[in-house]
Structure formats: structure tokens, C-alpha cells
Write an enzyme that holds these catalytic residues in place. Sequence first.
Site, PDB file in Angstrom:
ATOM      1  CD  GLU A  90       1.079  -4.515 -13.431  1.00 41.70           C
ATOM      2  OE1 GLU A  90       2.438  -4.578 -13.820  1.00 41.70           O
ATOM      3  OE2 GLU A  90       0.655  -5.209 -12.219  1.00 41.70           O
ATOM      4  CB  CYS A 104      -6.598  -5.691  -7.050  1.00 45.86           C
ATOM      5  SG  CYS A 104      -5.076  -5.081  -6.538  1.00 45.86           S
ATOM      6  CB  CYS A 111       4.610   3.771  -6.268  1.00 43.36           C
ATOM      7  SG  CYS A 111       4.073   4.373  -4.359  1.00 43.36           S
ATOM      8  CB  CYS A 115       8.079  -0.381  -0.309  1.00 40.81           C
ATOM      9  SG  CYS A 115       6.891   0.914   0.344  1.00 40.81           S
ATOM     10  CB  CYS A 118       6.567  -2.620  -3.658  1.00 42.90           C
ATOM     11  SG  CYS A 118       5.461  -2.213  -4.589  1.00 42.90           S
ATOM     12  N   GLY A 161       0.671   2.151  -6.948  1.00 41.73           N
ATOM     13  CA  GLY A 161       0.660   3.599  -6.454  1.00 41.73           C
ATOM     14  C   GLY A 161       0.198   3.755  -5.112  1.00 41.73           C
ATOM     15  CB  SER A 191      -4.084  -0.469   0.732  1.00 42.22           C
ATOM     16  OG  SER A 191      -2.996  -1.040   1.115  1.00 42.22           O
ATOM     17  CB  SER A 214       1.387  -1.237   3.853  1.00 37.36           C
ATOM     18  OG  SER A 214       0.695  -1.304   2.894  1.00 37.36           O
ATOM     19  CB  CYS A 333       0.160  -4.181  -8.149  1.00 31.68           C
ATOM     20  SG  CYS A 333      -1.514  -4.571  -9.120  1.00 31.68           S
TER      21      CYS A 333
HETATM   22  N1  SAH Z   1       0.545   1.804  -1.949  1.00 31.34           N
HETATM   23  C1  SAH Z   1      -0.414   1.148  -1.047  1.00 31.34           C
HETATM   24  C2  SAH Z   1      -1.233   0.392  -1.961  1.00 31.34           C
HETATM   25  C3  SAH Z   1      -0.619  -0.429  -2.878  1.00 31.34           C
HETATM   26  S1  SAH Z   1       0.527  -1.869  -2.340  1.00 31.34           S
HETATM   27  C4  SAH Z   1       0.349   0.445  -0.108  1.00 31.34           C
HETATM   28  O1  SAH Z   1       1.483   0.192   0.014  1.00 31.34           O
HETATM   29  O2  SAH Z   1      -0.342  -0.043   0.837  1.00 31.34           O
HETATM   30  C5  SAH Z   1      -0.863  -3.110  -1.621  1.00 31.34           C
HETATM   31  C6  SAH Z   1      -0.120  -3.894  -0.819  1.00 31.34           C
HETATM   32  O3  SAH Z   1       0.739  -4.814  -1.307  1.00 31.34           O
HETATM   33  C7  SAH Z   1       0.560  -3.289   0.396  1.00 31.34           C
HETATM   34  O4  SAH Z   1       0.212  -3.943   1.799  1.00 31.34           O
HETATM   35  C8  SAH Z   1       2.127  -3.602  -0.027  1.00 31.34           C
HETATM   36  O5  SAH Z   1       2.949  -3.397   1.074  1.00 31.34           O
HETATM   37  C9  SAH Z   1       1.864  -5.022  -0.245  1.00 31.34           C
HETATM   38  N2  SAH Z   1       3.260  -5.442  -1.539  1.00 31.34           N
HETATM   39  C10 SAH Z   1       3.730  -4.569  -2.193  1.00 31.34           C
HETATM   40  N3  SAH Z   1       4.576  -5.556  -2.830  1.00 31.34           N
HETATM   41  C11 SAH Z   1       4.436  -6.831  -2.147  1.00 31.34           C
HETATM   42  C12 SAH Z   1       5.298  -7.787  -2.532  1.00 31.34           C
HETATM   43  N4  SAH Z   1       6.255  -8.152  -3.228  1.00 31.34           N
HETATM   44  N5  SAH Z   1       4.653  -9.071  -1.730  1.00 31.34           N
HETATM   45  C13 SAH Z   1       3.662  -8.758  -0.925  1.00 31.34           C
HETATM   46  N6  SAH Z   1       3.097  -7.849  -0.640  1.00 31.34           N
HETATM   47  C14 SAH Z   1       3.493  -6.755  -1.357  1.00 31.34           C
HETATM   48 FE1  SF4 Z   2       3.969   2.288  -3.335  1.00 30.52          FE
HETATM   49 FE2  SF4 Z   2       2.535   0.521  -1.923  1.00 30.52          FE
HETATM   50 FE3  SF4 Z   2       4.591  -0.364  -3.475  1.00 30.52          FE
HETATM   51 FE4  SF4 Z   2       5.387   0.971  -1.262  1.00 30.52          FE
HETATM   52  S1  SF4 Z   2       3.999  -1.081  -1.264  1.00 30.52           S
HETATM   53  S2  SF4 Z   2       6.089   1.256  -3.382  1.00 30.52           S
HETATM   54  S3  SF4 Z   2       3.626   2.412  -1.244  1.00 30.52           S
HETATM   55  S4  SF4 Z   2       2.490   0.732  -3.947  1.00 30.52           S
END
Ligand code: SAH
Ligand code: SF4
Length: 367
Positions: A90, A104, A111, A115, A118, A161, A191, A214, A333
Amino acid sequence: MINLYALTYAELTELLTGLGEPGFRAKQIWHWMYERRVERFDAMTNLPGATIAKLHAAAALGSLELVARQQSRDATEKRLYRLGDDQFIESVLMPYDDDRMTACISSQAGCAMGCVFCATGQMGFARNLTAGEIFEQAMVFARELHARGERLSNVVFMGMGEPFHNYAASLAAVRQLMHRLNIGARHITLSTVGLAPQIRRFADEGLQVNLAVSLHKTDDAQRSALMPVNRRWGIEGLLDACRYYVSRTNRRITFEWAAIAGENDTAEEAHRLGRLLAGLLCHINIIPLNPTGDYDGLPAQSASIKRFSDVLRRYGVASTVRVRRGIDIDAGCGQLKTAVLGGKPNGSATAAAKTAMGGEAADDLLR
Ligand code: SAH
Ligand code: SF4
């Protein structure tokens, strides 16, 4: 078909020589691709018809197949692409009121970090993207904006990712954004979930690219429950790497804080965060959680977010609340793919197994 966006200038020259074209052709085509940003070979009007026919037969301008797109009320546009091997990624384009146009983009299909909040983490890891696949997501937006007299100004690696788990390709893509699309390093942000060794390596690159980390939690056990990677690099090790980054680059770090009601939006948590970060050259980006399918957390309310940032200010730690973009189109994403194709990683058994393993898989992959 050879994707011309995936080629270096030297490789393009070699390709054209192989097609029997003169040496200056690469320069012309490069100019059409990255300065004029045309979408089709036919638009390269100073090329002979025979050259254009050879290009049609051997090459393509891009490899991403658009599968779905959604536009939200705030003009955020989200896209789902299919890659050559049936993986999906995406990208999102976000216009801001101050004329910024931010893409973005994704660095991996899925990934491995797992997390729990996510959508991408929930689907597991499929594969790394190539530098070309990362770059092309921004290229497509830049090309379309160019055609309507606008310019792609910023790029954030906040799509699917973990860019530091695909370090070399992500850094190569950063350099392509700078050199081919003329996007200044200060307008690019990587990030990371917090891979400490790669943060140090990134600090040594000598680039002015922004770094976002993050964080989301101040307690190791609780952070590990949300972000399994914390079991490998805990908060102190992560902050050591962040301090190294700041000392090496003299650049401010952004800490991302996905604000989850009752989970990390309390005054006590704000005090702990303030104490943790006081004195470090940094900024907190508070983003209310985007609810996702497999996680039952809810976004923090604006009153608690305000209290949170008021407490931080007492420690001299600045924060901003990021507007949730494209909220009506699930612009977090991973969420479009989940909506269109379901949450599992492209039907691959190994990837599905990795999803089931969640954080354990992440630990394995990081070893
Ligand atoms: N993997 C990297 C970059 C992609 S995620 C990372 O984790 O930093 C980009 C951002 O979106 C990160 O700060 C992540 O914690 C946040 N994120 C992921 N899922 C989310 C959600 N459901 N609500 C808000 N932020 C989220
Ligand atoms: Fe991966 Fe970032 Fe999502 Fe964590 S928040 S699962 S590191 S994309």
C-alpha cells in the site's frame, strides 16, 4: 519486461546499447523519466519511432499494478498495488494545507515485527521490497502530480513494513528519491520500530534524512507486549542508540506515540515519558490509535491527549498531535489490503505460519 525505474543510469545505458541505440539515448530517456516525468514512451517526443517501438517491446515504465484505490474526505488517497509475484503493498498520498504533498510508502510486503495494534503486523511478513519497488511508489505519485502542475514534496517510510529490517534497499531508495526526484533529505523520514543497531548505522550515514522512532510505551514489559521486538532491544538500549544518533547528527528525533485509551494516555505514563526523554533533542508525535481488526484497543480521547502533552511540556519535551489522516478510508497502512483481500499474507503457507508465530517469527528473522 524490464522496469526502467529499477535501473541505474549505467544499467539503462547498457540496456540501450544492447538494443543498438546510440550513447546519448540514455540521457534523453533519463530526462523524460525523471525531469519531465512522462507516463508513456510515446510522450518522449524527441525519440525516433523505431526507438520507441524497441522500448515498447523490451521495457516498461513501472511494475506496480494498481488493484484498488480509495479517496477520503480530506483528500488523502490510498492505493493497493500488486507486485509481480502476487504480493501486495500500500501507499498513501496526503495533501496538507500548506502545499506539502506527502507520500507514505511501504518498504516490505507485510512485516515481521508483529506489533499487535498494527494491521500490517497482524498479517505477517511476506518479503522485502527491492529499492526499485520502494522508489516506484513515490515515483508514481510524483508523475501524476507533475502532470497536473503539482509536486511531490515529502516522503515518509511509514507504510507497510520495517525499513530498517530491509536496510540496504530502503537506503538505496532514499538516495533515488533525492537524486531522481529532487526531494531534499530533510523532506524524507524513515520510521523504525526501534532496531537499535540500524539506528546507529543510520546515524553514521551522514544523511540529513529525518528519523522517527515508534516508542508507544515507557515500561519494558508493557512495550514488549505491544511490540515484541522490544524483547530484543529494550527501551534503554533503544534510547542509547537514539542518543548516539543525536550526538552524531545533531538532528532532532521524532518519537511516535500511538495514543491508546487507558493503555498509554494516562498522566502517569506522560510523567514517565517526560522523565525518560528530558534533555534529549526530540519531539513527540502523538497519533490517536487507528482501530484494527485483531486488536481491541481504542483511540485516546482528545482530553487525555491534551493532558498528556501538557505533562510532557513540564519536562521540556515538545509534542504535537498528528491529525488522523484519511480516517474514513482506514488509512493506517495494512488496512486497505485487509479490507480488499483479507488479513492473511497472500495465501502463502510459510507467511501464514509466521503470522501465527507472531513475535517469535520476528525474533528469528532479526537474529
Ligand atoms: N515499521 C515502522 C514504519 C511503519 S509503521 C514503524 O513501526 O515505525 C508507521 C507508524 O504507524 C509507526 O509509528 C507505527 O507504530 C504506527 N502504527 C501502526 N499501526 C497503527 C495504528 N493502528 N494506529 C496508529 N498508529 C499505528
Ligand atoms: Fe511492522 Fe511498523 Fe507495523 Fe510494527 S508498526 S508491525 S514495525 S509496520
